[in-house]
Design a protein around this motif. Structure first.
Motif, PDB file in Angstrom:
ATOM      1  N   TRP A 247       0.847  -1.191   0.000  1.00  0.00           N
ATOM      2  CA  TRP A 247       0.000   0.000   0.000  1.00  0.00           C
ATOM      3  C   TRP A 247       0.888   1.249   0.000  1.00  0.00           C
ATOM      4  O   TRP A 247       0.652   2.203  -0.740  1.00  0.00           O
ATOM      5  N   LEU A 248       1.931   1.209   0.844  1.00  0.00           N
ATOM      6  CA  LEU A 248       2.856   2.346   0.932  1.00  0.00           C
ATOM      7  C   LEU A 248       3.705   2.478  -0.337  1.00  0.00           C
ATOM      8  O   LEU A 248       3.933   3.582  -0.837  1.00  0.00           O
TER       9      LEU A 248
ATOM     10  N   ASN B 206       0.019  -1.948  -7.344  1.00  0.00           N
ATOM     11  CA  ASN B 206       0.147  -0.908  -8.371  1.00  0.00           C
ATOM     12  C   ASN B 206       1.519  -0.242  -8.260  1.00  0.00           C
ATOM     13  O   ASN B 206       1.644   0.937  -7.939  1.00  0.00           O
ATOM     14  N   ILE B 207       2.548  -1.048  -8.527  1.00  0.00           N
ATOM     15  CA  ILE B 207       3.918  -0.548  -8.416  1.00  0.00           C
ATOM     16  C   ILE B 207       4.613  -0.638  -9.771  1.00  0.00           C
ATOM     17  O   ILE B 207       4.343  -1.538 -10.564  1.00  0.00           O
TER      18      ILE B 207
ATOM     19  N   ALA C 260       4.409   5.512  -3.375  1.00  0.00           N
ATOM     20  CA  ALA C 260       5.728   6.049  -3.716  1.00  0.00           C
ATOM     21  C   ALA C 260       6.128   5.765  -5.160  1.00  0.00           C
ATOM     22  O   ALA C 260       6.763   6.605  -5.815  1.00  0.00           O
ATOM     23  N   PHE C 261       5.769   4.570  -5.669  1.00  0.00           N
ATOM     24  CA  PHE C 261       6.181   4.169  -7.026  1.00  0.00           C
ATOM     25  C   PHE C 261       4.995   3.607  -7.800  1.00  0.00           C
ATOM     26  O   PHE C 261       4.971   2.426  -8.150  1.00  0.00           O
TER      27      PHE C 261
END
Length: 276
Positions: free
Chosen positions: A28-29, A184-185, A33-34
């Motif tokens: 999630w984090l 979602n990275i 960020a990416f």
């Protein structure tokens, strides 16, 4: 290896829960960020139905866990199953074969059949109808699908002959893999491509979530990509071209509604357009 097997043979429930919650939190984090795609959505609102289905999956697996334990104990006691009929081998190879074959029967084969049998596809559709795939989508499975997937895992344990330590190891690896591949990275393309020769990479799995055939019916793997490559179900698509959802159920508002999703498997089957 022996100490690893001993750990997973009696892995505490708290540790398995930490993998689930910790994984969702971490990715999630990282999504913030990416991000691969910059979704125009309210993240917590989107997560609500997905987290609900995550909870139902946990409850169903916990309620039926005794069947896994009994089956794994029986195959071990009776030296039954494919990996127990093979010549004696190093423990590491024994574990690897167990995980590989569980991934085939419990994930790849189950997933393939869900796409090919219409009533099962209608159940599995709940997972595919997410228009904003992220790490919470990993366990977005209708309760009926959770039961079906459990059944395939149970069948795998029986056929393969895996002891409970390998079952728990596989389930832990599977949990991490699904969170990674749905997150979602934005992974570097070269790294993603190299990983995809052995493992299911994020970009590889997201092709499976493209809204239209033939991409929806490809890349069924969970942990290992070798099954898709071996059976000819591997497809590639530039990640910038991916559109999430399902063309036959395009209503984004309904597909974000828990009430609608619970009823989705009982809709009449809709024939997809398979043209590129």
């Amino acid at each position: 290896m022996e100490s690893l097997i001993n750990y997973f043979e009696t892995i505490p429930t708290a540790h398995r829960s930490l993998l689930l919650v910790g994984g969702i939190t971490l990715f999630w984090l990282l999504e913030g960020a990416f991000p691969l795609f910059r979704f125009n959505y309210k993240k917590w609102k989107h997560a609500w139905p997905n987290l609900f289905f995550t909870l139902t999956t946990v409850i169903i697996n916990f309620a039926l866990a005794f069947l896994l334990l009994k089956t794994a104990d029986w195959v071990t006691l009776n030296n039954f199953g494919l990996i127990n009929w093979l010549p004696e081998m190093p423990l590491g190879l024994y574990v690897l074969l167990g995980v590989l074959l569980l991934d085939f029967i419990g994930a790849y084969l189950a997933h393939y059949i869900e796409h090919k049998v219409k009533p099962l596809w209608m159940i599995h559709l709940v997972h595919h109808s997410d228009h904003n795939v992220d790490t919470t989508t990993a366990n977005r499975h209708h309760p009926l699908e959770s039961v079906i997937r459990f059944g395939f895992t149970l069948l795998g344990v029986f056929i393969i002959g895996t002891p409970i330590a390998i079952v728990f190891l596989y389930q832990s690896l599977s949990l991490i893999a699904t969170q990674v591949t749905h997150a979602n990275i934005k992974m570097p393309r070269t790294l993603d491509r190299v990983l995809s020769y052995i493992f299911v990479s994020p970009d590889m799995h997201k092709v499976h979530h493209h809204y239209k055939l033939p991409y929806t019916d490809s890349n069924y793997g969970n942990i290992f990509s070798i099954w898709d490559r071996l059976f000819g179900t591997y497809r590639s698509l530039d990640r910038e071209s991916i559109v999430y959802g399902v063309d036959t159920f395009p209503n984004a508002e309904e597909n974000a509604s828990l009430k609608h999703l619970l009823k989705q498997p009982f809709h009449k089957y809709r024939h997809p357009d398979s043209s590129l």
